[in-house]
Design an enzyme around this catalytic site. Structure first.
Site, short mmCIF file in Angstrom:
data_model
loop_
_atom_site.label_atom_id
_atom_site.label_comp_id
_atom_site.label_asym_id
_atom_site.label_seq_id
_atom_site.Cartn_x
_atom_site.Cartn_y
_atom_site.Cartn_z
N PRO A 13 0.80 -1.22 0.00
CA PRO A 13 0.00 0.00 0.00
C PRO A 13 0.83 1.28 0.00
O PRO A 13 1.87 1.37 0.65
CB PRO A 13 -0.83 -0.10 1.28
CG PRO A 13 -0.12 -1.09 2.14
CD PRO A 13 0.57 -2.03 1.20
N ASN A 14 0.33 2.22 -0.77
CA ASN A 14 0.86 3.58 -0.90
C ASN A 14 2.18 3.68 -1.66
O ASN A 14 2.64 4.78 -1.91
CB ASN A 14 0.97 4.26 0.47
CG ASN A 14 -0.37 4.40 1.14
OD1 ASN A 14 -1.32 4.86 0.52
ND2 ASN A 14 -0.48 3.97 2.38
N ARG A 21 4.84 10.97 -2.40
CA ARG A 21 4.58 10.76 -0.97
C ARG A 21 5.85 10.97 -0.15
O ARG A 21 6.85 10.30 -0.37
CB ARG A 21 4.08 9.33 -0.78
CG ARG A 21 3.90 8.94 0.66
CD ARG A 21 3.52 7.47 0.77
NE ARG A 21 3.48 7.09 2.16
CZ ARG A 21 3.86 5.91 2.62
NH1 ARG A 21 4.30 4.98 1.79
NH2 ARG A 21 3.80 5.65 3.89
N TYR A 26 10.98 8.91 1.27
CA TYR A 26 10.93 7.93 0.19
C TYR A 26 11.55 8.39 -1.12
O TYR A 26 11.55 7.65 -2.10
CB TYR A 26 9.47 7.52 -0.07
CG TYR A 26 8.83 6.89 1.15
CD1 TYR A 26 9.17 5.60 1.53
CD2 TYR A 26 7.91 7.58 1.92
CE1 TYR A 26 8.60 5.01 2.65
CE2 TYR A 26 7.34 7.01 3.05
CZ TYR A 26 7.69 5.72 3.41
OH TYR A 26 7.13 5.14 4.51
N ASN A 75 8.08 -5.59 -0.70
CA ASN A 75 7.94 -4.46 0.20
C ASN A 75 6.45 -4.38 0.52
O ASN A 75 5.67 -3.80 -0.23
CB ASN A 75 8.43 -3.15 -0.44
CG ASN A 75 8.40 -1.99 0.52
OD1 ASN A 75 7.72 -2.04 1.54
ND2 ASN A 75 9.11 -0.93 0.18
N ALA A 78 3.07 -0.86 4.93
CA ALA A 78 2.43 -0.88 6.24
C ALA A 78 1.94 -2.27 6.64
O ALA A 78 1.88 -2.58 7.83
CB ALA A 78 1.27 0.12 6.26
N HIS A 81 3.77 -4.63 9.20
CA HIS A 81 3.62 -4.49 10.64
C HIS A 81 2.27 -4.97 11.15
O HIS A 81 2.04 -4.96 12.37
CB HIS A 81 3.83 -3.02 11.03
CG HIS A 81 4.94 -2.37 10.28
ND1 HIS A 81 6.25 -2.75 10.40
CD2 HIS A 81 4.92 -1.40 9.33
CE1 HIS A 81 7.00 -2.01 9.59
NE2 HIS A 81 6.21 -1.19 8.92
N ASP A 88 1.92 -15.56 6.70
CA ASP A 88 1.50 -16.95 6.49
C ASP A 88 1.63 -17.36 5.02
O ASP A 88 2.01 -18.50 4.73
CB ASP A 88 0.06 -17.15 6.95
CG ASP A 88 -0.09 -17.16 8.46
OD1 ASP A 88 0.93 -17.21 9.18
OD2 ASP A 88 -1.25 -17.11 8.93
N GLU A 99 12.58 -9.50 2.04
CA GLU A 99 11.80 -8.37 2.54
C GLU A 99 12.63 -7.10 2.36
O GLU A 99 13.79 -7.07 2.77
CB GLU A 99 11.47 -8.57 4.01
CG GLU A 99 10.74 -7.43 4.66
CD GLU A 99 10.52 -7.64 6.16
OE1 GLU A 99 10.06 -6.68 6.80
OE2 GLU A 99 10.81 -8.73 6.69
N HIS A 101 12.65 -2.63 2.56
CA HIS A 101 12.03 -1.38 2.97
C HIS A 101 12.93 -0.24 2.50
O HIS A 101 14.16 -0.32 2.63
CB HIS A 101 11.83 -1.32 4.48
CG HIS A 101 10.89 -2.37 4.96
ND1 HIS A 101 9.53 -2.27 4.79
CD2 HIS A 101 11.12 -3.56 5.53
CE1 HIS A 101 8.96 -3.36 5.27
NE2 HIS A 101 9.90 -4.16 5.72
N ILE A 102 12.33 0.78 1.99
CA ILE A 102 13.06 1.94 1.47
C ILE A 102 13.71 2.70 2.62
O ILE A 102 14.88 3.07 2.56
CB ILE A 102 12.12 2.84 0.65
CG1 ILE A 102 11.63 2.07 -0.58
CG2 ILE A 102 12.81 4.14 0.26
CD1 ILE A 102 10.46 2.72 -1.32
N SER A 103 12.95 2.93 3.67
CA SER A 103 13.47 3.65 4.83
C SER A 103 14.01 2.64 5.85
O SER A 103 13.72 1.45 5.79
CB SER A 103 12.37 4.49 5.47
OG SER A 103 11.37 3.66 6.04
N ARG A 108 12.46 4.64 12.82
CA ARG A 108 11.16 5.32 12.76
C ARG A 108 10.31 4.94 13.97
O ARG A 108 10.82 4.44 14.96
CB ARG A 108 10.49 4.97 11.43
CG ARG A 108 11.35 5.46 10.25
CD ARG A 108 10.75 5.20 8.92
NE ARG A 108 9.52 6.00 8.77
CZ ARG A 108 8.64 5.79 7.82
NH1 ARG A 108 8.82 4.84 6.92
NH2 ARG A 108 7.56 6.54 7.74
N ARG A 112 6.79 0.33 13.69
CA ARG A 112 7.45 -0.13 12.46
C ARG A 112 8.61 -1.09 12.74
O ARG A 112 9.20 -1.63 11.82
CB ARG A 112 7.96 1.07 11.66
CG ARG A 112 6.84 1.96 11.14
CD ARG A 112 7.38 3.05 10.23
NE ARG A 112 6.41 4.10 10.00
CZ ARG A 112 5.47 4.06 9.05
NH1 ARG A 112 5.39 3.04 8.24
NH2 ARG A 112 4.63 5.07 8.92
#
Length: 141
Positions: A13-14, A21, A26, A75, A78, A81, A88, A99, A101-103, A108, A112
């Site tokens: 998402p997003n 954003r 990001y 990625n 949200a 978390h 699963d 996995e 993540h950009i940040s 943070r 997170r």
């Protein structure tokens, strides 16, 4: 000649809003532009891309990727978390998942720091901006 690797990049998402954003977190590049660079950089690898804001669509895509792709770069944004279901799904398939993540999620908010994906992932790459995807792809080569 070796068989071409097939890697699926899945964004949650997003992440369709990358470039717009929170550019301080990001960056200001869209993922579509970055994906074109990845395709050019990894010419010997078949890269596919999927993005959804829907948890169920992400789970379905992970399930469908099994036995088709050699690896998934995920990625989950949200949902990392909050989604036991995505964790699963990763546990249920044989295709390895990295996995990303950009940040740096650990720099943070405290919520997170929890991931329902990490336990089932082959590896985790966080905090290198969009280059996190590049590093994840390299881990499959």
């Amino acid at each position: 000649m070796a068989q071409e690797l097939k890697i699926l990049i899945i964004n949650g998402p997003n992440l369709n809003l990358l470039g717009k954003r929170e550019p301080d977190v990001y960056g200001n590049q869209s993922f579509e532009d970055y994906f074109s660079k990845l395709q050019f950089q990894f010419k010997e690898t078949e890269l596919s891309y999927f993005q959804s804001n829907s948890e169920g669509d992400l789970i379905t895509k992970i399930q469908e990727a099994d036995a088709i792709f050699d690896g998934i770069v995920l990625n989950a944004a949200a949902y990392t978390h909050t989604s036991v279901g995505i964790g699963d799904a990763i546990a249920a398939v044989s295709v390895p998942v990295i996995e990303v993540h950009i940040s740096n999620t650990f720099a943070r908010e405290a919520f997170r720091h929890q991931s329902y994906i990490s336990k089932h992932a082959k590896g985790i790459i966080v905090g290198f901006g969009l280059q996190s995807y590049d590093l994840a792809i390299q881990s499959f080569l």
